[in-house]
Design a protein around this motif. Structure first.
Motif, PDB file in Angstrom:
ATOM      1  N   GLU A   1       0.853  -1.189   0.000  1.00 51.14           N
ATOM      2  CA  GLU A   1       0.000   0.000   0.000  1.00 51.14           C
ATOM      3  C   GLU A   1       0.884   1.233   0.000  1.00 51.14           C
ATOM      4  O   GLU A   1       1.762   1.362   0.847  1.00 51.14           O
ATOM      5  CB  GLU A   1      -0.892   0.019   1.248  1.00 51.14           C
ATOM      6  N   SER A   2       0.684   2.089  -0.947  1.00 51.06           N
ATOM      7  CA  SER A   2       1.471   3.321  -0.990  1.00 51.06           C
ATOM      8  C   SER A   2       1.014   4.229   0.150  1.00 51.06           C
ATOM      9  O   SER A   2      -0.066   4.021   0.717  1.00 51.06           O
ATOM     10  CB  SER A   2       1.266   4.029  -2.327  1.00 51.06           C
ATOM     11  N   PRO A   3       1.828   5.219   0.496  1.00 45.31           N
ATOM     12  CA  PRO A   3       1.424   6.112   1.589  1.00 45.31           C
ATOM     13  C   PRO A   3       0.067   6.774   1.373  1.00 45.31           C
ATOM     14  O   PRO A   3      -0.626   7.118   2.325  1.00 45.31           O
ATOM     15  CB  PRO A   3       2.533   7.158   1.637  1.00 45.31           C
ATOM     16  N   LEU A   4      -0.305   6.938   0.128  1.00 41.65           N
ATOM     17  CA  LEU A   4      -1.594   7.581  -0.150  1.00 41.65           C
ATOM     18  C   LEU A   4      -2.667   6.572  -0.555  1.00 41.65           C
ATOM     19  O   LEU A   4      -3.708   6.944  -1.080  1.00 41.65           O
ATOM     20  CB  LEU A   4      -1.424   8.628  -1.259  1.00 41.65           C
ATOM     21  N   HIS A   5      -2.381   5.304  -0.259  1.00 43.67           N
ATOM     22  CA  HIS A   5      -3.300   4.243  -0.656  1.00 43.67           C
ATOM     23  C   HIS A   5      -4.742   4.536  -0.234  1.00 43.67           C
ATOM     24  O   HIS A   5      -5.684   4.385  -1.003  1.00 43.67           O
ATOM     25  CB  HIS A   5      -2.846   2.925  -0.023  1.00 43.67           C
ATOM     26  N   HIS A   6      -4.872   4.965   1.013  1.00 47.75           N
ATOM     27  CA  HIS A   6      -6.225   5.137   1.554  1.00 47.75           C
ATOM     28  C   HIS A   6      -6.995   6.253   0.882  1.00 47.75           C
ATOM     29  O   HIS A   6      -8.212   6.310   0.969  1.00 47.75           O
ATOM     30  CB  HIS A   6      -6.161   5.378   3.063  1.00 47.75           C
ATOM     31  N   HIS A   7      -6.282   7.152   0.202  1.00 46.78           N
ATOM     32  CA  HIS A   7      -7.004   8.229  -0.469  1.00 46.78           C
ATOM     33  C   HIS A   7      -7.436   7.855  -1.881  1.00 46.78           C
ATOM     34  O   HIS A   7      -8.285   8.521  -2.458  1.00 46.78           O
ATOM     35  CB  HIS A   7      -6.132   9.486  -0.530  1.00 46.78           C
TER      36      HIS A   7
ATOM     37  N   LEU B   1     -21.390  19.465   7.771  1.00 44.84           N
ATOM     38  CA  LEU B   1     -22.569  18.615   7.631  1.00 44.84           C
ATOM     39  C   LEU B   1     -22.318  17.637   6.491  1.00 44.84           C
ATOM     40  O   LEU B   1     -21.920  18.036   5.389  1.00 44.84           O
ATOM     41  CB  LEU B   1     -23.788  19.500   7.330  1.00 44.84           C
ATOM     42  N   VAL B   2     -22.537  16.354   6.773  1.00 43.42           N
ATOM     43  CA  VAL B   2     -22.311  15.316   5.772  1.00 43.42           C
ATOM     44  C   VAL B   2     -23.586  14.509   5.627  1.00 43.42           C
ATOM     45  O   VAL B   2     -24.210  14.157   6.630  1.00 43.42           O
ATOM     46  CB  VAL B   2     -21.141  14.392   6.211  1.00 43.42           C
TER      47      VAL B   2
ATOM     48  N   TYR C   1     -10.285  11.620  10.062  1.00 40.45           N
ATOM     49  CA  TYR C   1     -10.574  10.338  10.708  1.00 40.45           C
ATOM     50  C   TYR C   1     -11.912   9.790  10.220  1.00 40.45           C
ATOM     51  O   TYR C   1     -12.039   8.615   9.866  1.00 40.45           O
ATOM     52  CB  TYR C   1     -10.584  10.512  12.224  1.00 40.45           C
ATOM     53  N   PHE C   2     -12.904  10.668  10.194  1.00 32.45           N
ATOM     54  CA  PHE C   2     -14.248  10.262   9.752  1.00 32.45           C
ATOM     55  C   PHE C   2     -14.201   9.696   8.336  1.00 32.45           C
ATOM     56  O   PHE C   2     -14.770   8.654   8.039  1.00 32.45           O
ATOM     57  CB  PHE C   2     -15.195  11.469   9.816  1.00 32.45           C
ATOM     58  N   PHE C   3     -13.494  10.413   7.461  1.00 34.73           N
ATOM     59  CA  PHE C   3     -13.473  10.003   6.062  1.00 34.73           C
ATOM     60  C   PHE C   3     -12.735   8.673   5.876  1.00 34.73           C
ATOM     61  O   PHE C   3     -13.171   7.813   5.103  1.00 34.73           O
ATOM     62  CB  PHE C   3     -12.835  11.093   5.189  1.00 34.73           C
ATOM     63  N   LEU C   4     -11.630   8.506   6.576  1.00 34.96           N
ATOM     64  CA  LEU C   4     -10.886   7.247   6.470  1.00 34.96           C
ATOM     65  C   LEU C   4     -11.735   6.083   6.988  1.00 34.96           C
ATOM     66  O   LEU C   4     -11.759   5.001   6.399  1.00 34.96           O
ATOM     67  CB  LEU C   4      -9.569   7.333   7.252  1.00 34.96           C
TER      68      LEU C   4
ATOM     69  N   ILE D   1     -20.199  16.523  11.812  1.00 34.57           N
ATOM     70  CA  ILE D   1     -18.920  16.017  12.314  1.00 34.57           C
ATOM     71  C   ILE D   1     -17.968  17.180  12.553  1.00 34.57           C
ATOM     72  O   ILE D   1     -18.087  18.245  11.940  1.00 34.57           O
ATOM     73  CB  ILE D   1     -18.274  14.999  11.349  1.00 34.57           C
ATOM     74  N   ARG D   2     -17.027  16.957  13.450  1.00 33.71           N
ATOM     75  CA  ARG D   2     -16.068  18.001  13.773  1.00 33.71           C
ATOM     76  C   ARG D   2     -14.998  18.101  12.697  1.00 33.71           C
ATOM     77  O   ARG D   2     -14.563  17.102  12.155  1.00 33.71           O
ATOM     78  CB  ARG D   2     -15.404  17.709  15.118  1.00 33.71           C
ATOM     79  N   ARG D   3     -14.568  19.327  12.436  1.00 35.10           N
ATOM     80  CA  ARG D   3     -13.499  19.557  11.464  1.00 35.10           C
ATOM     81  C   ARG D   3     -12.237  18.775  11.858  1.00 35.10           C
ATOM     82  O   ARG D   3     -11.589  18.162  11.018  1.00 35.10           O
ATOM     83  CB  ARG D   3     -13.162  21.047  11.407  1.00 35.10           C
ATOM     84  N   SER D   4     -11.926  18.803  13.165  1.00 34.55           N
ATOM     85  CA  SER D   4     -10.690  18.160  13.611  1.00 34.55           C
ATOM     86  C   SER D   4     -10.739  16.641  13.469  1.00 34.55           C
ATOM     87  O   SER D   4      -9.710  15.981  13.516  1.00 34.55           O
ATOM     88  CB  SER D   4     -10.407  18.540  15.069  1.00 34.55           C
TER      89      SER D   4
END
Lengths: 207, 109
Positions: free
Chosen positions: A15-21, A129-130, A190-193, A183-186
């Motif tokens: 998995e490349s460092p940006l795999h999760h994106h 808001l999501v 985390y939320f997206f991953l 969801i919180r900006r901070s």
């Protein structure tokens, strides 16, 4: 000097460092559709719900009465008010209007002679808001939150503040069956991953 | 996992949403300057540690972010009731002892 053979290739194992994106492409038949409702105005409002001058002042600005019943929301056009606790609400208003709404609220509360022990805080930059929709949302929420999101326990308009994986969220069920999550900006990365990982089996589409 | 009733959200929620925040009904001395160091130390640091009924505060951290009180049995971990801040418990060690006695007398007769 012997050369070290490197049999690694960029295949399934690595998995490349940006795999999760980049791992998830937009599926056309995705079971989860995520849409961020960007840059909405978020205002935290606190006041005494038993002070009718306060509640009528807020109603005159928002166009709807504040939800007084626990875990409920009211909606009027672009404006939505979530019940957060007996004396606290989250107002989500049209993008860019939060400053005006805040000023209007302060003026209305003063004009109505309401108890001045209130607080209006612009928290727009701290959260977003999501909207999650699609056939897989119910199952996704089952494994993401400890709250029972089954339709029998979560009618349209209900608002629940609870955990989402290891962060928190405020959820609201919409009429089309989709779920709005604040969801919180901070915790947005985390939320997206988490969302990407949890929706892998249903397919994720970013709308 | 416990299911705990939040008196503000008016719903039973998972224990994960809450955190325990210590003994309830501890009254701050009205005039701290006039009491002894020992009495002030008792107020500040010393807590009861009963085996049985304990009245304690819980915080609905992931929910409405309100503190409320709970009556819990430290032996069985059973939560008998939860109630809002400023209210008094309806279930205490005394009421449970009385209930137990009444039940025993009922059995005996």
């Amino acid at each position: 000097m012997t050369s070290v053979s490197t049999n690694f290739s960029a295949g399934d194992m690595m998995e490349s460092p940006l795999h999760h994106h980049v791992a998830h492409t937009n599926h056309s038949d995705a079971g989860i559709v995520m849409k961020e409702d960007k840059f909405r105005g978020h205002l935290n409002l606190r006041g005494n719900p038993e002070d009718t001058a306060f509640t009528s002042a807020v109603e005159s600005v928002l166009g709807v009465a504040l939800p007084i019943t626990a875990n409920t929301s009211v909606r009027s056009g672009d404006t939505v008010a979530y019940w957060l606790c007996p004396n606290e609400w989250l107002l989500i208003v049209a993008s860019g209007t939060q400053g005006q709404v805040e000023a209007d609220l302060r003026l209305a509360v003063a004009n109505k002679g309401a108890d001045q022990h209130i607080a209006i805080t612009d928290i727009s930059s701290g959260q977003t808001l999501v909207n999650l929709s699609g056939s897989g949302v119910a199952e996704l929420l089952q494994k993401s939150t400890v709250y029972d999101c089954h339709v029998s326990n979560f009618p349209v308009g209900k608002v629940v503040q609870t955990t989402f994986a290891k962060t928190g969220t405020t959820m609201c069920k919409l009429e089309d069956g989709s779920m709005d999550l604040v969801i919180r900006r901070s915790f947005s990365d985390y939320f997206f991953l988490w969302l990407q990982d949890a929706s892998e089996e249903y397919g994720l589409q970013i709308a | 996992m416990h299911h705990i009733y939040c008196p503000y959200c008016e719903e039973t929620r998972e224990e994960e949403e809450y955190s325990y925040t210590g003994e309830a009904h501890i009254e701050r001395p009205k005039d701290p300057a006039s009491i002894t160091d020992e009495a002030w130390g008792d107020y500040l640091f010393f807590r009861s540690n009963p085996r049985g009924i304990h009245h304690e505060m819980w915080f609905h951290a992931a929910g409405c972010r309100r503190y409320f009180n709970a009556t819990r049995d430290t032996h069985s971990y059973q939560i008998h009731e939860t109630y809002k801040m400023g209210e008094l418990p309806t279930i205490t060690a005394k009421t449970i002892a009385a209930d137990t006695l009444a039940a025993q007398q009922g059995d005996a007769s």
